[in-house]
Structure formats: structure tokens, C-alpha cells
Design an enzyme around this catalytic site. Structure first.
Site, short mmCIF file in Angstrom:
data_model
loop_
_atom_site.label_atom_id
_atom_site.label_comp_id
_atom_site.label_asym_id
_atom_site.label_seq_id
_atom_site.Cartn_x
_atom_site.Cartn_y
_atom_site.Cartn_z
N ASN A 103 0.82 -1.19 0.00
CA ASN A 103 0.00 0.00 0.00
C ASN A 103 0.86 1.25 0.00
O ASN A 103 1.13 1.83 -1.03
CB ASN A 103 -0.96 0.00 1.20
CG ASN A 103 -1.96 1.12 1.16
OD1 ASN A 103 -1.67 2.23 0.77
ND2 ASN A 103 -3.19 0.84 1.59
N ILE A 129 -5.70 -0.43 -1.57
CA ILE A 129 -6.14 0.95 -1.76
C ILE A 129 -7.08 1.33 -0.63
O ILE A 129 -8.11 0.69 -0.43
CB ILE A 129 -6.88 1.13 -3.11
CG1 ILE A 129 -5.98 0.74 -4.29
CG2 ILE A 129 -7.37 2.56 -3.27
CD1 ILE A 129 -6.68 0.83 -5.64
N ASP A 130 -6.70 2.35 0.14
CA ASP A 130 -7.54 2.86 1.23
C ASP A 130 -8.18 4.17 0.80
O ASP A 130 -7.49 5.08 0.33
CB ASP A 130 -6.71 3.08 2.49
CG ASP A 130 -6.12 1.80 3.04
OD1 ASP A 130 -6.70 0.72 2.77
OD2 ASP A 130 -5.09 1.86 3.74
N VAL A 131 -9.50 4.28 0.99
CA VAL A 131 -10.25 5.41 0.42
C VAL A 131 -11.17 6.05 1.46
O VAL A 131 -11.85 5.34 2.22
CB VAL A 131 -11.10 4.93 -0.78
CG1 VAL A 131 -11.82 6.11 -1.42
CG2 VAL A 131 -10.24 4.20 -1.79
N TYR A 142 -5.74 7.41 0.59
CA TYR A 142 -4.93 7.63 1.78
C TYR A 142 -3.94 6.48 1.94
O TYR A 142 -4.20 5.35 1.51
CB TYR A 142 -5.81 7.71 3.03
CG TYR A 142 -6.50 9.04 3.20
CD1 TYR A 142 -6.00 10.01 4.06
CD2 TYR A 142 -7.66 9.34 2.48
CE1 TYR A 142 -6.63 11.25 4.21
CE2 TYR A 142 -8.30 10.56 2.61
CZ TYR A 142 -7.77 11.51 3.48
OH TYR A 142 -8.39 12.73 3.62
#
Length: 254
Positions: A103, A129-131, A142
Site C-alpha cells: 500500500n 487501496i484505502d479510500v 490515503y
């Protein structure tokens, strides 16, 4: 048609397991080894381990704990957290992990995906993927456990990660994570319909119906579970468990 994969996701902090809500408010869950033994007994198909502090502290993976986990777990394991170079990925594969999850490092060194995939194959690399959903600006990416906003646009970024050689995408809706209120199905569908690789929906599952929604309407290829597999129910105590498989796949088959 392959059945939907349902993957317990455990959050590692130092040498213990915790659970968060929207990436905050950590609650102690228990000892990683004991938890893994329970999932062995429950015969889960695979499991995911995420170190939630390694990248923020610029620390490498906790290989001592991870080696112990591999020795106890009977199912395929994937791991993410603090991986910044090929040699660390090599050590994780040598230890016994089947997949690694990347990530934060991707925003500065995206080519690491290709470097690992060339040696171990795309199926071994999961791009995470952090959203968060902004009040006025749509979805925002993020990194570093949700502490650092990133500039790329989400769909362009997902496609770039696929082009670099990622075999899967782990997509986490931070606003829903740990809330039990269901997945951000619109987010999942946007990404799933943009890329040609499997998308693992993560963040918000509170029921089997939520899982089905992510698959049917979000087009997710797999679903990751956190709170549902470490608590008795919302607002109740710790209880390592797994949804009834017959009921789960009966709902998914409808």
C-alpha cells in the site's frame, strides 16, 4: 464459476491483534497464535494479516511474529505492512506467506509491484487501496493507515496498479471500516468495473446480506471480514468466529 472467497482480515499491532473503527479506536482482540488456531478449527479457506503500524513507524515486518503465525496456520496467508523492498517480500515468501499486500510504498515506488511480480508472479501481489469520501471532493486516496492523503485519482490509480502487475486489489472504504453498516457498494463497483483483476471488498461488513451486496451489486470478487469474525455481534464482546458456510453460500448463490 468460482465461489466467492470470504477472507478473515486480522489487524496486527506489535505482537497482538486489535480491531479498529474507521482506522481509529483500537480495541484489543487477543493473541495472534490463539486466534489462528481457532480459524484452523473453523476451516477457513485463507486469511489476511495487516500490520497497521509498521508503515507509519517506518518499521519492517515483524518477522518473528509472522514466522510463528505461519507455523500455526493451515490455510494460505497473505500479509501487508512495512514492506518496502524486494528482499522483505522474498523473506515473507520464504517464511510461508502465499501473497504480500502493498500500500504505502506504492505512492513513492510503484515499480516494486513489477519487481516482485517478475520473480513470483502477479498472483502473489495484492495492491491495497484505502479510500475516504471527501465532503466536496469525491473519493480520496490515503496511505500510512489512513494518515496521509495521496494525490492520484482512484480509478486511474487502480488501473495503474493493475498495469504494473498486481494480481488483486484490496479495496478498503475507511468511512465504513469497523462500523457494521455495510460496504460502500458504489466505491466497490467503480473500481471493480474499471480493472480486470479481482477486487477484494473490505470495510463495513455486518451481515451475510452485506457480503452478498458487495458481490452482486459491487461486483467484488472476494470479501474481507474484520469485525464479523472477531466479535459476537455489534457492541458485544470478542468471539472469534466465521459465518455459517452453508447459509453464506446459499445467500450468495441466489
Amino acid at each position: 464459476m468460482l465461489r466467492t472467497r470470504i477472507i478473515p482480515c486480522l489487524l496486527l499491532k506489535d505482537d497482538t491483534l486489535v480491531k479498529t473503527v474507521k482506522f481509529k479506536n483500537e480495541q484489543y482482540i487477543g493473541d495472534p497464535l490463539n486466534t489462528c488456531r481457532i480459524f484452523n478449527e473453523l476451516e477457513v479457506d485463507e486469511m489476511m494479516i495487516l500490520d497497521i503500524t509498521a508503515s507509519k513507524r517506518a518499521a519492517e515486518p515483524n518477522f518473528k511474529v509472522l514466522h510463528s503465525l505461519v507455523s500455526e496456520c493451515f490455510m494460505p496467508l497473505s500479509y501487508g505492512g512495512g514492506i518496502t523492498k524486494l528482499s522483505q517480500a522474498e523473506q515473507l515468501f520464504y517464511t510461508g506467506f502465499e501473497k504480500i499486500i502493498l500500500n504505502s510504498i506504492l505512492y513513492s515506488e510503484p515499480q516494486i509491484i513489477n519487481n516482485i511480480a517478475k520473480v513470483y508472479g502477479s498472483q502473489s501481489v495484492i495492491a491495497s487501496i484505502d479510500v475516504r469520501k471527501g465532503m466536496f471532493s469525491g473519493y480520496q486516496l490515503y496511505s500510512h493507515s489512513g494518515s496521509t492523503k495521496q494525490k492520484p485519482r482512484i480509478l486511474e490509480w487502480a488501473k495503474q496498479l493493475e498495469d504494473l502487475g498486481a494480481g488483486e486489489i484490496l479495496l478498503t472504504g475507511i468511512d465504513n471500516e469497523g462500523t457494521w453498516k455495510g460496504f460502500d457498494t458504489n466505491l466497490i463497483k467503480m473500481v471493480s468495473d474499471t480493472v480486470g483483476i479481482p477486487v477484494i471488498a473490505n470495510g463495513g461488513a455486518g451481515s451475510i446480506d452485506h457480503i452478498a451486496d458487495a458481490v452482486r451489486n459491487g461486483h467484488a470478487s472476494a470479501v474481507s471480514l474484520g469485525s464479523m469474525v472477531v466479535f459476537q455481534n455489534k457492541g458485544m464482546g470478542v468471539l472469534v468466529n466465521f459465518p455459517d458456510k452453508r447459509k453464506l453460500y446459499s445467500v450468495l448463490a441466489k
